[in-house]
Design a protein around this motif. Structure first.
Motif, PDB file in Angstrom:
ATOM      1  N   ALA A   4       5.736  -6.949  21.013  1.00 59.01           N
ATOM      2  CA  ALA A   4       4.340  -6.968  21.448  1.00 59.01           C
ATOM      3  C   ALA A   4       3.928  -5.721  22.218  1.00 59.01           C
ATOM      4  O   ALA A   4       2.824  -5.200  21.991  1.00 59.01           O
ATOM      5  N   PRO A   5       4.754  -5.178  23.124  1.00 59.11           N
ATOM      6  CA  PRO A   5       4.304  -3.958  23.822  1.00 59.11           C
ATOM      7  C   PRO A   5       4.009  -2.794  22.888  1.00 59.11           C
ATOM      8  O   PRO A   5       2.994  -2.105  23.049  1.00 59.11           O
ATOM      9  N   ALA A   6       4.881  -2.555  21.912  1.00 60.48           N
ATOM     10  CA  ALA A   6       4.655  -1.445  20.983  1.00 60.48           C
ATOM     11  C   ALA A   6       3.407  -1.673  20.147  1.00 60.48           C
ATOM     12  O   ALA A   6       2.632  -0.737  19.902  1.00 60.48           O
ATOM     13  N   MET A   7       3.176  -2.913  19.705  1.00 62.48           N
ATOM     14  CA  MET A   7       1.990  -3.189  18.905  1.00 62.48           C
ATOM     15  C   MET A   7       0.721  -3.080  19.735  1.00 62.48           C
ATOM     16  O   MET A   7      -0.319  -2.617  19.261  1.00 62.48           O
ATOM     17  N   ALA A   8       0.812  -3.481  21.009  1.00 67.26           N
ATOM     18  CA  ALA A   8      -0.344  -3.352  21.895  1.00 67.26           C
ATOM     19  C   ALA A   8      -0.700  -1.885  22.106  1.00 67.26           C
ATOM     20  O   ALA A   8      -1.883  -1.511  22.123  1.00 67.26           O
ATOM     21  N   ARG A   9       0.322  -1.047  22.265  1.00 66.71           N
ATOM     22  CA  ARG A   9       0.053   0.388  22.410  1.00 66.71           C
ATOM     23  C   ARG A   9      -0.616   0.949  21.165  1.00 66.71           C
ATOM     24  O   ARG A   9      -1.549   1.753  21.258  1.00 66.71           O
ATOM     25  N   GLN A  10      -0.140   0.522  19.993  1.00 67.80           N
ATOM     26  CA  GLN A  10      -0.736   1.033  18.760  1.00 67.80           C
ATOM     27  C   GLN A  10      -2.181   0.576  18.622  1.00 67.80           C
ATOM     28  O   GLN A  10      -3.051   1.346  18.182  1.00 67.80           O
ATOM     29  N   ALA A  11      -2.469  -0.671  18.989  1.00 73.49           N
ATOM     30  CA  ALA A  11      -3.846  -1.158  18.908  1.00 73.49           C
ATOM     31  C   ALA A  11      -4.746  -0.394  19.876  1.00 73.49           C
ATOM     32  O   ALA A  11      -5.881  -0.022  19.530  1.00 73.49           O
ATOM     33  N   ALA A  12      -4.248  -0.132  21.091  1.00 66.46           N
ATOM     34  CA  ALA A  12      -5.039   0.626  22.058  1.00 66.46           C
ATOM     35  C   ALA A  12      -5.238   2.065  21.593  1.00 66.46           C
ATOM     36  O   ALA A  12      -6.328   2.627  21.743  1.00 66.46           O
ATOM     37  N   ASP A  13      -4.191   2.661  21.039  1.00 65.25           N
ATOM     38  CA  ASP A  13      -4.331   4.006  20.486  1.00 65.25           C
ATOM     39  C   ASP A  13      -5.435   4.040  19.431  1.00 65.25           C
ATOM     40  O   ASP A  13      -6.226   4.995  19.366  1.00 65.25           O
ATOM     41  N   PHE A  14      -5.462   3.019  18.616  1.00 66.50           N
ATOM     42  CA  PHE A  14      -6.461   2.953  17.549  1.00 66.50           C
ATOM     43  C   PHE A  14      -7.874   2.921  18.139  1.00 66.50           C
ATOM     44  O   PHE A  14      -8.757   3.681  17.727  1.00 66.50           O
ATOM     45  N   LEU A  15      -8.087   2.055  19.136  1.00 62.54           N
ATOM     46  CA  LEU A  15      -9.427   1.906  19.686  1.00 62.54           C
ATOM     47  C   LEU A  15      -9.885   3.157  20.422  1.00 62.54           C
ATOM     48  O   LEU A  15     -11.079   3.466  20.445  1.00 62.54           O
ATOM     49  N   PHE A  16      -8.956   3.870  21.034  1.00 66.78           N
ATOM     50  CA  PHE A  16      -9.337   5.031  21.820  1.00 66.78           C
ATOM     51  C   PHE A  16      -9.252   6.335  21.046  1.00 66.78           C
ATOM     52  O   PHE A  16      -9.404   7.410  21.616  1.00 66.78           O
ATOM     53  N   SER A  17      -9.014   6.255  19.736  1.00 67.05           N
ATOM     54  CA  SER A  17      -8.982   7.450  18.897  1.00 67.05           C
ATOM     55  C   SER A  17     -10.156   7.405  17.940  1.00 67.05           C
ATOM     56  O   SER A  17     -10.335   6.427  17.210  1.00 67.05           O
ATOM     57  N   LYS A  18     -10.960   8.431  17.937  1.00 65.20           N
ATOM     58  CA  LYS A  18     -12.131   8.469  17.074  1.00 65.20           C
ATOM     59  C   LYS A  18     -11.738   8.797  15.640  1.00 65.20           C
ATOM     60  O   LYS A  18     -10.873   9.639  15.395  1.00 65.20           O
ATOM     61  N   ASP A  19     -12.402   8.149  14.710  1.00 59.76           N
ATOM     62  CA  ASP A  19     -12.254   8.442  13.282  1.00 59.76           C
ATOM     63  C   ASP A  19     -10.820   8.315  12.795  1.00 59.76           C
ATOM     64  O   ASP A  19     -10.392   8.991  11.862  1.00 59.76           O
ATOM     65  N   LYS A  20     -10.041   7.453  13.436  1.00 60.17           N
ATOM     66  CA  LYS A  20      -8.664   7.260  12.998  1.00 60.17           C
ATOM     67  C   LYS A  20      -8.658   6.262  11.851  1.00 60.17           C
ATOM     68  O   LYS A  20      -9.275   5.212  11.931  1.00 60.17           O
ATOM     69  N   PRO A  21      -7.990   6.554  10.747  1.00 56.76           N
ATOM     70  CA  PRO A  21      -7.989   5.630   9.621  1.00 56.76           C
ATOM     71  C   PRO A  21      -7.205   4.363   9.925  1.00 56.76           C
ATOM     72  O   PRO A  21      -6.373   4.319  10.829  1.00 56.76           O
ATOM     73  N   VAL A  22      -7.479   3.329   9.152  1.00 55.96           N
ATOM     74  CA  VAL A  22      -6.734   2.088   9.289  1.00 55.96           C
ATOM     75  C   VAL A  22      -5.266   2.354   8.982  1.00 55.96           C
ATOM     76  O   VAL A  22      -4.934   3.013   8.000  1.00 55.96           O
ATOM     77  N   GLU A  23      -4.387   1.862   9.831  1.00 50.92           N
ATOM     78  CA  GLU A  23      -2.965   2.117   9.651  1.00 50.92           C
ATOM     79  C   GLU A  23      -2.177   0.819   9.748  1.00 50.92           C
ATOM     80  O   GLU A  23      -2.472  -0.025  10.583  1.00 50.92           O
ATOM     81  N   LEU A  24      -1.195   0.695   8.911  1.00 53.64           N
ATOM     82  CA  LEU A  24      -0.239  -0.378   9.036  1.00 53.64           C
ATOM     83  C   LEU A  24       0.868   0.139   9.928  1.00 53.64           C
ATOM     84  O   LEU A  24       1.462   1.182   9.643  1.00 53.64           O
ATOM     85  N   ALA A  25       1.177  -0.592  10.990  1.00 50.86           N
ATOM     86  CA  ALA A  25       2.106  -0.071  11.989  1.00 50.86           C
ATOM     87  C   ALA A  25       3.452   0.281  11.382  1.00 50.86           C
ATOM     88  O   ALA A  25       4.012   1.332  11.645  1.00 50.86           O
ATOM     89  N   HIS A  26       3.979  -0.604  10.537  1.00 51.16           N
ATOM     90  CA  HIS A  26       5.316  -0.337  10.013  1.00 51.16           C
ATOM     91  C   HIS A  26       5.292   0.803   9.001  1.00 51.16           C
ATOM     92  O   HIS A  26       6.220   1.596   8.923  1.00 51.16           O
ATOM     93  N   GLU A  27       4.215   0.931   8.231  1.00 47.38           N
ATOM     94  CA  GLU A  27       4.146   2.023   7.266  1.00 47.38           C
ATOM     95  C   GLU A  27       3.981   3.368   7.986  1.00 47.38           C
ATOM     96  O   GLU A  27       4.593   4.372   7.603  1.00 47.38           O
ATOM     97  N   THR A  28       3.171   3.387   9.035  1.00 47.53           N
ATOM     98  CA  THR A  28       2.990   4.610   9.790  1.00 47.53           C
ATOM     99  C   THR A  28       4.301   5.059  10.402  1.00 47.53           C
ATOM    100  O   THR A  28       4.642   6.237  10.399  1.00 47.53           O
ATOM    101  N   ASP A  29       5.058   4.115  10.958  1.00 47.10           N
ATOM    102  CA  ASP A  29       6.318   4.472  11.588  1.00 47.10           C
ATOM    103  C   ASP A  29       7.304   5.014  10.564  1.00 47.10           C
ATOM    104  O   ASP A  29       8.016   5.973  10.822  1.00 47.10           O
TER     105      ASP A  29
END
Length: 333
Positions: free
Chosen positions: A302-327
């Motif tokens: 949960a901590p790692a996924m929460a960080r990724q979700a927050a990164d998403f919200l605070f990054s402009k124009d970031k494309p939709v990402e699947l966490a495991h595929e991005t990693d």
């Protein structure tokens, strides 16, 4: 940024902490009348990324290796860093070798060192594996501590409220687990017991490898122990079955016979959401970001996924990402 977090399980609380820490105005909605009672409430609380790789992908280790540090920061005093001990009876020595071959971050221990690590297990097991960098926590105490921390950070909570009836937010984080309408998700039922006995003392989670019914025992305060192991492909949240209770108790007694005199304080069932590949997912649709599929690794991932979700919200124009595929892409670059 005004953000509504839907769900007050471990995914929702960790997401709320990450967002509030970055300056968002956060409200958490929860359909239940109070904190607890969800799958997170019945978790083991093992922060054991190396052990989990016995049956999980390397990504679980990559995402979970910093979980103990995150919980230490968010909820000081809740994490116990004593490692994990894995043992097997002599007749199941092959299971121990198999476990060792599929994991890393361990060292082999003999009968004498097992006795030093866990005196109550002295003379019961000849060989084992110690994962010294793993940790554990009591999920209920950790969730309560995180709730208190969030309240102090002026995060608002609305219990007994359907998120569909709440408006006026810029973005939403859906952390509702099995309640999310997603045909890809399946339920994995986990059953647990909480026992209490003054005749047993353990300093760390102990996993007993067994050809038929492996088991883990997680120590908690006041000589209480969480006993678990089951992973049943089912969305049923009904009470624990007689078969599972008998197997959990008999295997606990195989670990240490004094468990036979323990009080059964509680039985519980949690249905964990999982995607087909058993990996978590962060994705966006419109103004909603979803965190789901934590499977049996809720407190670990949960901590790692929460960080990724927050990164998403605070990054402009970031494309939709699947966490495991991005990693995977990052690791292969």
């Amino acid at each position: 940024m005004r953000v509504l977090v839907q769900g007050a399980g471990v995914a929702g609380l960790t997401a709320a902490f990450e967002l509030a820490s970055r300056g968002a105005a956060v409200t958490v909605s929860e359909i239940r009348p109070s904190l607890g009672g969800n799958a997170s409430w019945f978790a083991g609380g093992m922060l054991a990324p190396w052990c989990e790789c016995e049956s999980a992908e390397q990504l679980v280790l990559d995402l979970g290796r910093d979980a103990a540090d995150w919980w230490d920061t968010a909820t000081p005093g809740q994490v116990t860093r004593a490692g994990t001990l894995v043992v097997a009876a002599p007749r199941d020595a092959g299971e121990l070798d198999r476990f060792a071959s599929r994991t890393s971050g361990h060292r082999r221990v003999d009968e004498d060192e097992i006795a030093l690590l866990e005196p109550d297990l002295a003379g019961r097991f000849r060989r084992g594996l110690l994962f010294p960098d793993e940790a554990h926590l009591d999920p209920r105490q950790a969730m309560t501590a995180l709730y208190d921390r969030l309240a102090a950070m002026e995060v608002a909570f609305r219990f007994g409220t359907d998120a569909r009836r709440i408006f006026g937010f810029d973005r939403q984080i859906d952390c509702t687990g099995m309640a999310t309408v997603d045909g890809r998700l399946r339920g994995v039922r986990g059953e647990m017991l909480i026992l209490r006995t003054p005749d047993v003392s353990l300093s760390r989670p102990v996993r007993l490898l067994h050809r038929r019914f492996p088991l883990y025992v997680v120590p908690r305060a006041d000589h209480r122990f969480m006993i678990g192991a089951t992973m049943i492909e089912s969305q049923s949240g009904g009470s624990i079955t007689v078969r599972s209770m008998m197997e959990l108790l008999s295997t606990a007694c195989a670990l240490y016979p004094a468990f036979g005199e323990a009080e059964v304080l509680e039985t519980g069932v949690g249905v964990r959401p999982a995607f087909p590949n058993n990996l978590p997912l962060v994705e966006a649709s419109g103004d909603t970001v979803r965190i789901n599929g934590l499977y049996r690794h809720g407190f670990l991932l949960a901590p790692a996924m929460a960080r990724q979700a927050a990164d998403f919200l605070f990054s402009k124009d970031k494309p939709v990402e699947l966490a495991h595929e991005t990693d995977r892409q990052r690791r292969s670059a």
